[in-house]
Scaffold this motif. Structure first.
Motif, PDB file in Angstrom:
ATOM      1  N   ASP A  68      70.481  41.217  62.172  1.00 47.89           N
ATOM      2  CA  ASP A  68      71.483  41.844  63.041  1.00 47.89           C
ATOM      3  C   ASP A  68      70.882  42.614  64.209  1.00 47.89           C
ATOM      4  O   ASP A  68      71.520  43.529  64.735  1.00 47.89           O
ATOM      5  N   SER A  69      69.685  42.263  64.615  1.00 47.13           N
ATOM      6  CA  SER A  69      69.093  42.980  65.757  1.00 47.13           C
ATOM      7  C   SER A  69      69.957  42.811  67.000  1.00 47.13           C
ATOM      8  O   SER A  69      69.980  43.682  67.868  1.00 47.13           O
ATOM      9  N   HIS A  70      70.680  41.675  67.068  1.00 45.61           N
ATOM     10  CA  HIS A  70      71.517  41.473  68.258  1.00 45.61           C
ATOM     11  C   HIS A  70      72.639  42.509  68.327  1.00 45.61           C
ATOM     12  O   HIS A  70      73.051  42.913  69.410  1.00 45.61           O
ATOM     13  N   LEU A  71      73.123  42.962  67.145  1.00 47.45           N
ATOM     14  CA  LEU A  71      74.184  43.982  67.152  1.00 47.45           C
ATOM     15  C   LEU A  71      73.614  45.326  67.609  1.00 47.45           C
ATOM     16  O   LEU A  71      74.244  46.060  68.367  1.00 47.45           O
ATOM     17  N   LEU A  72      72.407  45.600  67.125  1.00 44.80           N
ATOM     18  CA  LEU A  72      71.727  46.829  67.530  1.00 44.80           C
ATOM     19  C   LEU A  72      71.492  46.815  69.051  1.00 44.80           C
ATOM     20  O   LEU A  72      71.735  47.810  69.749  1.00 44.80           O
ATOM     21  N   ALA A  73      71.045  45.654  69.539  1.00 43.37           N
ATOM     22  CA  ALA A  73      70.751  45.542  70.973  1.00 43.37           C
ATOM     23  C   ALA A  73      72.036  45.628  71.800  1.00 43.37           C
ATOM     24  O   ALA A  73      72.055  46.211  72.877  1.00 43.37           O
ATOM     25  N   ALA A  74      73.131  45.037  71.260  1.00 42.41           N
ATOM     26  CA  ALA A  74      74.401  45.084  72.002  1.00 42.41           C
ATOM     27  C   ALA A  74      74.860  46.530  72.142  1.00 42.41           C
ATOM     28  O   ALA A  74      75.419  46.930  73.163  1.00 42.41           O
ATOM     29  N   ALA A  75      74.617  47.335  71.101  1.00 45.60           N
ATOM     30  CA  ALA A  75      75.074  48.725  71.148  1.00 45.60           C
ATOM     31  C   ALA A  75      74.130  49.616  71.944  1.00 45.60           C
ATOM     32  O   ALA A  75      74.567  50.456  72.723  1.00 45.60           O
ATOM     33  N   TRP A  76      72.823  49.427  71.729  1.00 46.88           N
ATOM     34  CA  TRP A  76      71.880  50.429  72.252  1.00 46.88           C
ATOM     35  C   TRP A  76      70.862  49.870  73.233  1.00 46.88           C
ATOM     36  O   TRP A  76      69.925  50.574  73.631  1.00 46.88           O
ATOM     37  N   GLY A  77      70.956  48.611  73.611  1.00 49.89           N
ATOM     38  CA  GLY A  77      69.975  48.053  74.548  1.00 49.89           C
ATOM     39  C   GLY A  77      68.663  47.721  73.839  1.00 49.89           C
ATOM     40  O   GLY A  77      68.679  47.266  72.691  1.00 49.89           O
ATOM     41  N   ASP A  78      67.552  47.957  74.519  1.00 53.08           N
ATOM     42  CA  ASP A  78      66.214  47.595  74.003  1.00 53.08           C
ATOM     43  C   ASP A  78      65.973  48.227  72.626  1.00 53.08           C
ATOM     44  O   ASP A  78      65.662  49.406  72.504  1.00 53.08           O
ATOM     45  N   GLU A  79      66.137  47.393  71.580  1.00 52.07           N
ATOM     46  CA  GLU A  79      66.097  47.950  70.224  1.00 52.07           C
ATOM     47  C   GLU A  79      64.672  48.307  69.797  1.00 52.07           C
ATOM     48  O   GLU A  79      64.484  49.173  68.941  1.00 52.07           O
ATOM     49  N   ILE A  80      63.684  47.658  70.422  1.00 54.44           N
ATOM     50  CA  ILE A  80      62.303  47.989  70.033  1.00 54.44           C
ATOM     51  C   ILE A  80      61.944  49.384  70.561  1.00 54.44           C
ATOM     52  O   ILE A  80      61.351  50.201  69.853  1.00 54.44           O
ATOM     53  N   ALA A  81      62.369  49.675  71.796  1.00 57.65           N
ATOM     54  CA  ALA A  81      62.105  51.012  72.353  1.00 57.65           C
ATOM     55  C   ALA A  81      62.823  52.075  71.525  1.00 57.65           C
ATOM     56  O   ALA A  81      62.266  53.144  71.240  1.00 57.65           O
ATOM     57  N   LEU A  82      64.068  51.782  71.123  1.00 52.09           N
ATOM     58  CA  LEU A  82      64.821  52.759  70.313  1.00 52.09           C
ATOM     59  C   LEU A  82      64.120  52.993  68.978  1.00 52.09           C
ATOM     60  O   LEU A  82      63.931  54.137  68.543  1.00 52.09           O
ATOM     61  N   ARG A  83      63.706  51.900  68.339  1.00 48.38           N
ATOM     62  CA  ARG A  83      63.051  52.049  67.032  1.00 48.38           C
ATOM     63  C   ARG A  83      61.747  52.837  67.144  1.00 48.38           C
ATOM     64  O   ARG A  83      61.396  53.602  66.254  1.00 48.38           O
ATOM     65  N   LYS A  84      61.066  52.634  68.235  1.00 47.41           N
ATOM     66  CA  LYS A  84      59.820  53.359  68.469  1.00 47.41           C
ATOM     67  C   LYS A  84      60.107  54.868  68.484  1.00 47.41           C
ATOM     68  O   LYS A  84      59.374  55.658  67.897  1.00 47.41           O
ATOM     69  N   GLU A  85      61.186  55.232  69.154  1.00 42.69           N
ATOM     70  CA  GLU A  85      61.543  56.658  69.212  1.00 42.69           C
ATOM     71  C   GLU A  85      61.994  57.173  67.858  1.00 42.69           C
ATOM     72  O   GLU A  85      61.640  58.283  67.456  1.00 42.69           O
ATOM     73  N   LEU A  86      62.791  56.363  67.165  1.00 42.07           N
ATOM     74  CA  LEU A  86      63.339  56.839  65.884  1.00 42.07           C
ATOM     75  C   LEU A  86      62.233  57.077  64.851  1.00 42.07           C
ATOM     76  O   LEU A  86      62.408  57.866  63.928  1.00 42.07           O
ATOM     77  N   ALA A  87      61.092  56.378  65.030  1.00 41.50           N
ATOM     78  CA  ALA A  87      59.996  56.534  64.062  1.00 41.50           C
ATOM     79  C   ALA A  87      59.514  57.974  63.995  1.00 41.50           C
ATOM     80  O   ALA A  87      58.960  58.396  62.987  1.00 41.50           O
ATOM     81  N   ARG A  88      59.690  58.754  65.072  1.00 43.41           N
ATOM     82  CA  ARG A  88      59.238  60.142  64.993  1.00 43.41           C
ATOM     83  C   ARG A  88      60.402  61.133  65.090  1.00 43.41           C
ATOM     84  O   ARG A  88      60.196  62.325  65.247  1.00 43.41           O
ATOM     85  N   THR A  89      61.617  60.593  64.994  1.00 46.17           N
ATOM     86  CA  THR A  89      62.800  61.451  65.067  1.00 46.17           C
ATOM     87  C   THR A  89      63.213  61.886  63.662  1.00 46.17           C
ATOM     88  O   THR A  89      63.134  61.099  62.723  1.00 46.17           O
ATOM     89  N   ASP A  90      63.652  63.124  63.526  1.00 50.35           N
ATOM     90  CA  ASP A  90      64.231  63.567  62.256  1.00 50.35           C
ATOM     91  C   ASP A  90      65.672  63.064  62.234  1.00 50.35           C
ATOM     92  O   ASP A  90      66.562  63.639  62.865  1.00 50.35           O
ATOM     93  N   MET A  91      65.891  61.970  61.490  1.00 44.81           N
ATOM     94  CA  MET A  91      67.191  61.301  61.538  1.00 44.81           C
ATOM     95  C   MET A  91      68.304  62.153  60.918  1.00 44.81           C
ATOM     96  O   MET A  91      69.480  61.864  61.104  1.00 44.81           O
TER      97      MET A  91
END
Ligand SMILES: [Fe+2]
Length: 520
Positions: A68-91
Motif C-alpha cells: 500500500d505504498s501508493h496509498l501512503l504516497a497519495a496522502a503524503w507525497g514522497d513516502e521515502i522522505a517521510l519514512r526517513k523523518e519518522l525514523a527519528r520522530t517520537d510517534m
C-alpha cells in the motif's frame, strides 16, 4: 549438482537491504540494528529463544512496509522522505508527529500559497489516523504472511504484527501497552531508534532523547540499561556490517533451506516487491513464468533456468529505492529521477549479493542485466550482447513483453498482439535477441515465428555447458566425460566448437565463456 542448501539468513539479509531502501534508511540499517539488538540481548542476559526473536525482528521489522505504498504516497507525497523523518520522530508525541506530517504535505504541494498550505496541513492532520492506521495494520499483516511463507515460526510472526506498538500504548495499529508489547519488539524499536537518532544528531543528543522518552515509547528499565552501556553498545555501528557478522550472530541452530524453500522465499520477495503499486501486482511472477518457460523451450541447462526464474522473481527489487510517488506520476520523469530509476538494477544486484554460492551469484548477475540491450542502449552499465548470456537475453525479453502488456500511469496496457509487435521491433532494431523473444512469445501463447537468426548467442545449450566446464578449469576431455560425450569423438566435438567460436585453446574458450556472460 548436489541438493541445494542455503542459509535462510541470506534471504533475510536480502529482504533487509530491500526494506532499508524502501523506508529511506541508511546503508545496512537493519543489519546494524541486528548487531545492536544482539548486544542489548547480551547485557540484558536473555535466553536463546529471546535472542533468536530479537535477531529476526531486527532484520525483518519492515518487510510488510512496502504494501500500500501508493496509498501512503497519495496522502503524503514522497513516502521515502517521510519514512526517513519518522525514523527519528517520537510517534507518540502529537506535536512531533504533526510537524513531520506538515513537512511532508509542504513537500507534496510546493506551489501552494501560505493559506492554502495551512488548510492542506490542517485537513491532513485531521485525516491522518484514518489514513495511517489501516495502512499500518496492512503492513503488520503482510509482514506476518511473508514471514510464514519463508518458514518462520509463530513467535517471530507475532512480533512482526506489532511493528509500531509502544510501551505507553500510544503506538499503532492496536495501541497495545506494557508487557503486551513483546520484549523483542521493545528491544528492536529502541535499537533502531538509537541508530537513527545517532545518525541524525550524534551520540550525546541520541542518549538525551532516549532518556527523555524512557517510560513513554520505551520501557524505563530497558532504556536505562541501554543508556548505562550506550557508549560500548554503539561502537562501530556507524560502519557497514559484514554479511558474515550477521550469519555468526544467528542463534543456533542455523536455519537452512532447500531448493523448494528457496522457491518459496523468492516468490515471497516477488510479491513483496509487486505489492507496492497497483499496476505492478503480479508483474514479477508473470515475468518469471514466461522466463522459465522460454528457458525450457530453448533447452537451457537446468541451473541456468532456475537462476533465470529466481532473477525474474526479484528483478525489480532495486525499484524500492525510488519513491512510489515518482513511479505513479503520469508526467515524464526529471533527469534526476531518471538517473535514480535507472540505478534500480544496481540496487537489485546489491540487495541480492548476500545470496552466496554459485546460484546466488548467477541470480544477482542476471538482475543486474535485466534492462541491458544487445546494442548497448539499455541501462545502467550499457552492456552489450557479448556480456549478455542466453538466460539474460530471455529475462530481458520476458520483462519487456510483460511490461508492455501491463498498464502504466502514463499509458494503457497493450494487447498481447501489440506487445508482441513491440518486442519483435526490438529484435529488428538490434536490441533484443530474436530467439529469446520468440521463445517468450511462444510461452505467452503467441503464434511462433521461425527464427532465422542464429541460436542464442550462436550456441546450443550443450555447447554452453561444455564452455562453462572449460571455463571452470576442466580440460576438453574432462568436459566431454562429464557430459557423456563419447571419448572417441570428444576431440572432434571440442575442436568443432572451438572453430565455431573462433578460438584455438582451452584458455581462449574459457575467456570467450567469460566474455559472453556464460560464467556468472
Ligand atoms: Fe526493472
Amino acid at each position: 549438482m548436489g541438493p541445494l542448501q542455503v542459509r535462510r539468513a541470506d534471504f533475510l539479509m536480502a529482504l533487509a537491504y530491500a526494506t532499508d531502501l524502501a523506508t529511506g534508511h541508511s546503508r545496512d540499517f537493519a543489519l546494524r540494528s541486528c548487531v545492536l539488538g544482539m548486544r542489548i540481548a547480551d547485557v540484558a542476559g536473555v535466553d536463546l529463544q529471546m535472542r533468536r526473536s530479537i535477531w529476526h525482528q531486527a532484520l525483518l521489522r519492515y518487510i510488510g512496509c512496502n504494501a500500500d505504498s501508493h496509498l501512503l504516497a497519495a496522502a503524503w507525497g514522497d513516502e521515502i522522505a517521510l519514512r526517513k523523518e519518522l525514523a527519528r520522530t517520537d510517534m507518540g508525541n502529537k506535536a512531533e508527529l504533526g510537524a513531520a506530517i506538515g513537512r511532508a504535505i509542504t513537500r507534496k504541494f510546493p506551489n501552494l500559497s501560505t493559506d492554502e498550505l495551512a488548510a492542506a496541513i490542517a485537513s491532513g492532520l485531521a485525516e491522518a489516523p484514518q489514513i495511517n492506521i489501516p495502512i499500518l495494520s496492512g503492513h503488520c499483516e503482510v509482514a506476518q504472511r511473508i514471514a510464514e511463507r519463508i518458514g518462520l515460526p509463530d513467535d517471530i510472526r507475532e512480533n512482526l504484527g506489532q511493528l509500531y506498538e509502544r510501551w505507553d500504548g500510544k503506538g499503532m495499529p492496536r495501541g497495545l501497552s506494557g508487557e503486551a508489547v513483546k520484549f523483542p519488539v521493545r528491544v528492536v524499536t529502541l535499537a533502531q531508534d538509537a541508530i537513527a537518532l545517532h545518525e541524525a544528531d550524534g551520540q550525546e543528543i541520541m542518549k538525551a532523547t532516549i532518556a527523555n522518552r524512557a517510560g513513554g515509547g520505551y520501557e524505563a528499565p530497558l532504556a536505562e540499561l541501554f543508556l548505562a552501556h550506550a557508549d560500548q553498545l554503539m561502537v562501530g555501528l556507524d560502519q557497514p556490517v559484514d554479511r558474515a557478522a550477521i550469519l555468526a550472530l544467528e542463534p543456533q541452530p542455523h536455519a537452512v533451506i532447500t531448493e523448494e524453500g528457496c522457491n518459496e522465499a523468492f516468490l515471497a520477495i516477488a510479491d513483496m516487491i509487486d505489492m507496492r503499486m497497483p499496476f505492478t501486482f503480479g508483474h514479477s511472477r508473470a515475468v518469471a513464468s514466461l522466463t522459465e518457460a522460454a528457458c525450457k523451450t530453448v533447452g537451457l541447462p537446468p541451473a541456468d533456468t532456475r537462476a533465470a526464474k529466481w532473477a525474474a522473481l526479484t528483478h525489480d527489487i532495486g525499484e524500492l529505492a525510488v519513491p512510489v510517488a515518482t513511479w505513479m506520476r503520469s508526467t515524464p520523469l526529471t533527469e534526476r529521477e531518471t538517473d535514480a530509476a535507472h540505478l534500480h538494477p544496481y540496487h537489485g544486484e546489491r540487495a541480492l549479493s548476500p545470496l552466496g554460492g554459485e546460484e546466488g551469484k548467477a541470480v544477482a548477475a542476471l538482475v543486474l542485466r535485466h534492462h541491458e540491450r544487445l546494442d548497448g542502449s539499455g541501462y545502467h552499465r550499457y552492456a552489450k550482447g557479448n556480456d549478455l548470456s542466453p538466460a539474460a537475453r530471455i529475462l530481458a525479453a520476458a520483462e519487456a513483453f510483460q511490461t508492455a502488456r501491463e498498464a502504466r500511469p502514463y499509458r494503457n496496457a497493450m494487447t498481447d498482439v501489440t506487445a508482441a509487435a513491440k518486442v519483435r521491433a526490438g529484435v529488428r532494431e538490434g536490441k533484443l535477441c530474436a530467439e529469446a523473444v520468440e521463445a517468450v512469445l511462444t510461452a505467452a501463447g503467441q503464434p511462433a515465428r521461425r527464427v532465422s537468426a542464429e541460436r542464442l548467442g550462436g550456441l546450443t545449450p550443450r555447447e554452453i555447458e561444455v564452455l562453462r566446464l572449460i571455463a571452470a578449469g576442466s580440460t576438453a576431455k574432462e568436459a566431454a566425460r562429464q557430459l557423456d560425450i563419447a571419448p572417441k569423438t570428444a576431440d572432434n566435438h571440442i575442436q568443432s566448437l572451438y572453430s565455431k567460436i573462433g578460438v584455438k585453446t582451452r584458455a581462449g574458450a574459457a575467456l570467450f565463456a567469460l566474455e559472453r556472460g556464460l560464467v556468472n
